[in-house]
Structures are given as structure tokens and as C-alpha cells.
Design an enzyme around this catalytic site. Sequence first.
Site, short mmCIF file in Angstrom:
data_model
loop_
_atom_site.label_atom_id
_atom_site.label_comp_id
_atom_site.label_asym_id
_atom_site.label_seq_id
_atom_site.Cartn_x
_atom_site.Cartn_y
_atom_site.Cartn_z
N TYR A 29 -2.37 -6.46 9.70
CA TYR A 29 -3.67 -5.64 9.15
C TYR A 29 -4.37 -6.44 8.01
CZ TYR A 29 -0.41 -3.86 5.70
OH TYR A 29 0.43 -3.88 4.56
N GLY A 63 5.99 -11.42 21.44
CA GLY A 63 6.72 -11.76 20.36
C GLY A 63 8.13 -11.02 20.71
N ALA A 64 9.34 -11.63 19.87
CA ALA A 64 10.56 -11.30 20.01
C ALA A 64 11.03 -11.13 18.69
CB ALA A 64 11.26 -12.21 21.28
N LYS A 100 14.78 -5.96 5.45
CA LYS A 100 15.28 -4.86 6.47
C LYS A 100 16.58 -4.93 7.13
CE LYS A 100 10.41 -3.89 7.73
NZ LYS A 100 9.40 -3.59 8.71
N GLY A 120 11.75 -9.38 14.86
CA GLY A 120 11.93 -8.19 14.06
C GLY A 120 10.82 -7.12 14.46
N ALA A 121 9.53 -7.43 14.13
CA ALA A 121 8.56 -6.57 14.35
C ALA A 121 8.52 -6.05 15.84
CB ALA A 121 7.39 -7.35 14.06
N LYS A 173 0.89 -1.03 -0.18
CA LYS A 173 -0.07 -0.10 0.16
C LYS A 173 0.87 1.15 -0.11
CE LYS A 173 -3.70 -2.00 2.79
NZ LYS A 173 -4.37 -2.45 1.64
N ASP A 192 9.31 2.18 11.96
CA ASP A 192 8.18 1.59 12.30
C ASP A 192 7.86 1.82 13.78
OD1 ASP A 192 7.79 -0.15 10.21
OD2 ASP A 192 9.66 -1.46 10.56
N ASN A 201 14.03 0.44 7.87
CA ASN A 201 12.88 0.34 6.92
C ASN A 201 12.83 1.47 6.07
OD1 ASN A 201 11.91 2.29 8.39
ND2 ASN A 201 9.63 1.71 8.21
P1 ATR Z 1 9.10 -10.48 12.35
O1 ATR Z 1 10.01 -9.92 11.55
O2 ATR Z 1 7.67 -10.51 11.50
O3 ATR Z 1 8.66 -10.04 13.83
P2 ATR Z 1 9.99 -13.06 12.92
O4 ATR Z 1 11.47 -12.63 13.08
O5 ATR Z 1 10.03 -14.40 12.30
O6 ATR Z 1 9.27 -12.23 12.07
O7 ATR Z 1 9.48 -13.08 14.45
C1 ATR Z 1 8.18 -13.68 14.62
C2 ATR Z 1 7.73 -13.83 16.17
O8 ATR Z 1 6.30 -14.40 16.19
C3 ATR Z 1 8.77 -14.85 16.98
O9 ATR Z 1 8.64 -14.10 18.33
C4 ATR Z 1 7.68 -15.99 17.00
O10 ATR Z 1 8.05 -16.77 18.31
P3 ATR Z 1 9.40 -17.46 18.40
O11 ATR Z 1 10.59 -16.61 18.66
O12 ATR Z 1 9.15 -18.40 19.54
O13 ATR Z 1 9.55 -18.36 17.18
C5 ATR Z 1 6.56 -15.38 17.21
N1 ATR Z 1 5.59 -16.54 16.62
C6 ATR Z 1 5.22 -16.87 15.31
N2 ATR Z 1 4.19 -17.88 15.17
C7 ATR Z 1 3.80 -17.99 16.60
C8 ATR Z 1 2.78 -18.78 17.35
N3 ATR Z 1 2.22 -19.47 16.44
N4 ATR Z 1 2.72 -18.65 18.81
C9 ATR Z 1 3.53 -17.91 19.38
N5 ATR Z 1 4.43 -17.02 18.83
C10 ATR Z 1 4.72 -17.19 17.51
#
Ligand code: ATR
Length: 279
Positions: free
Chosen positions: A226, A130-131, A69, A133-134, A16, A105, A90
Site C-alpha cells: 500500500y 509469490g511464495a 514474524k 511469507g506474505a 500506521k 494477516d 503477527n
Molecule cells: P514476504 O515476506 O514479503 O513475502 P519474501 O519471503 O522475500 O517476502 O517473498 C517475496 C516473494 O516475492 C517471493 O515469492 C519472490 O519470488 P522468489 O521466490 O522467486 O524469489 C517474489 N518476488 C520478489 N521480487 C520479485 C520479482 N521481481 N518478480 C517476481 N517475483 C518476485
Amino acid sequence: MGDRYCVFGNPIGHSKSPRIHALFAAQTGQDISYEAILVEKGSFPAAVAAFIAAGKGPARGANVTVPFKEEAFRLAARRTPRAEAAGAVNTLSFDAGALVGDNTDGAGLVRDLKNNLGCDPAGRRILLLGAGGAARGVILPLLLDNPAELVIATRTEETAARLALEFSRLPGCAINVKPDGIGFPALAGRVFDLVINATSAGLSGAVLPLPTGVFAPRCVAYEMVYGRATPFMHQAQAAGARVADGLGMLVEQAAEAFHVWRGIGPRTAPVLAALRELE
Ligand code: ATR
């Protein structure tokens, strides 16, 4: 000819960003072009060089999206503190041939929370899920806004703990809150005013094991994804939280990039409304 900008990514067809930046440019009277460029994996540096070399007007900058990124971070000759903290870039600016890397971001999320959702992170108990990149990209801006607490939770406790530790000692940053990193099971009995889903679970439709009690009364539940209703959004809604998706963050990070490049802050509300109409 006007200054040229683009977004690099793979996939990029549904981006977008060209529409958002065209609306910003029209609104502010800036003569620029902005295109989406599909980059094959392994060709990112060549794609940047080709964009700078080719075209009718001067190339001034680019956005970078998945999966480039981190590569943009490495390619940048200089980086802003927020890009350093995020470990990802980004937004690139081309400054007399040198690549300057920024990351808008996290600022985009905070702007969306404050300006569009009336949810100032200051003084709030924040849970970041989550941990990856986002998640990493939003930690510093959230901490700089002085939340009451910031807890990072993932399914792998060590990953969350490591990330929290990293952001507990950022030299030169005026941060009063030390984040905490825990596994999902340790969320039992904890309550938060703002819950942000930065996992990619929503993309696969996976349900996060969240206790209903994590959502305080009048909690804001923010889904970074989104364009779809994710299981996290359903969970939060069922628990009585106010739910937001990541479209506002997308528009606000773009506005922040536009400001970095053009020195003008566009109004985002009409752009967000225009995108919502297309959903
Ligand atoms: P992004 O750049 O979008 O953050 P990423 O670096 O692959 O993508 O990180 C994805 C995050 O979503 C990770 O923290 C991942 O958890 P793990 O570190 O345990 O792998 C989390 N994640 C993805 N699918 C998940 C799920 N089904 N349940 C819980 N956490 C999930």
C-alpha cells in the site's frame, strides 16, 4: 493504568498500527496504550521481555512485523492453527507470562475482500502471485472460503509447487480445494477472477511477466503493498481489472488482532477512511 500493547519491527518509524489501534480504542471505549518499538536485529526476545517487564500498566499483547514474524513464531509457547499454517506470527498475546502466537494477516485479507470490496473468495478462480511469507500467510484462509481454484505462481516453479503441495495436505482442516503451484510462463491461457499480488516486486518497482489474459472481465486485482501505485496495479488496470491496494488488509488484520486481545470487533470503515485521507 490501561493495558499495554505495541508493535515490534525494523524499520518501524512509519508504522500506521499505533494510529489504527488508537482509533479502534477510542471508538470502542477501551482504555489501552499502543506504541511502536524499533528492535535491533538479534534482539527480538530481549525486546519482548523488556516490554513485558517495563511500563505502568500490564502488557497484554503485541503485533510483530518485518523482519520478526518468523522469530515470533519460534518464540511463542503456543500457536493458533492459522499461525501454524502461516509459519509466522503477527499477533502475540501475553497470557499469564506465556506467549501465545496468532496470525491475523490472512483473515485481514479475506475480511477486506468480503467486507470492503464485495469480493467473496467463494467460487472464484484465484491466482496468488509469490511464495514468500506474505503469500504463505493468506493461503489457508483463502482455501477455507472454498474458491473454485487456487493457483500459486512464482518465477521459480519449484517454490510454488512445494508450497501448493504443503497446503494440499493439512490435517484437521476442512479444505475441498487443492492448490496448484506453477511458474509464470504456465499462466499463458489461464483466466482468474481474483489475482492477488503477494510478491515484493512492487517495492522495487519490478514488473511481473503476467499475460494480459489472466484478468477475467470484472476481475479484482489485489496488491498487498500500500502507499504507492505499483507496476502490478498499472498492469491490472490496463487489463480492465478493478484494483485494490493493501491498506484495507492492514486495517482488517489490525481489527482481527484487536478482537483477539479485547474480545470486541471495531468498525473498520471509518478507520480506513481516516487513513485514506492522510495518503
Ligand atoms: P514476504 O515476506 O514479503 O513475502 P519474501 O519471503 O522475500 O517476502 O517473498 C517475496 C516473494 O516475492 C517471493 O515469492 C519472490 O519470488 P522468489 O521466490 O522467486 O524469489 C517474489 N518476488 C520478489 N521480487 C520479485 C520479482 N521481481 N518478480 C517476481 N517475483 C518476485
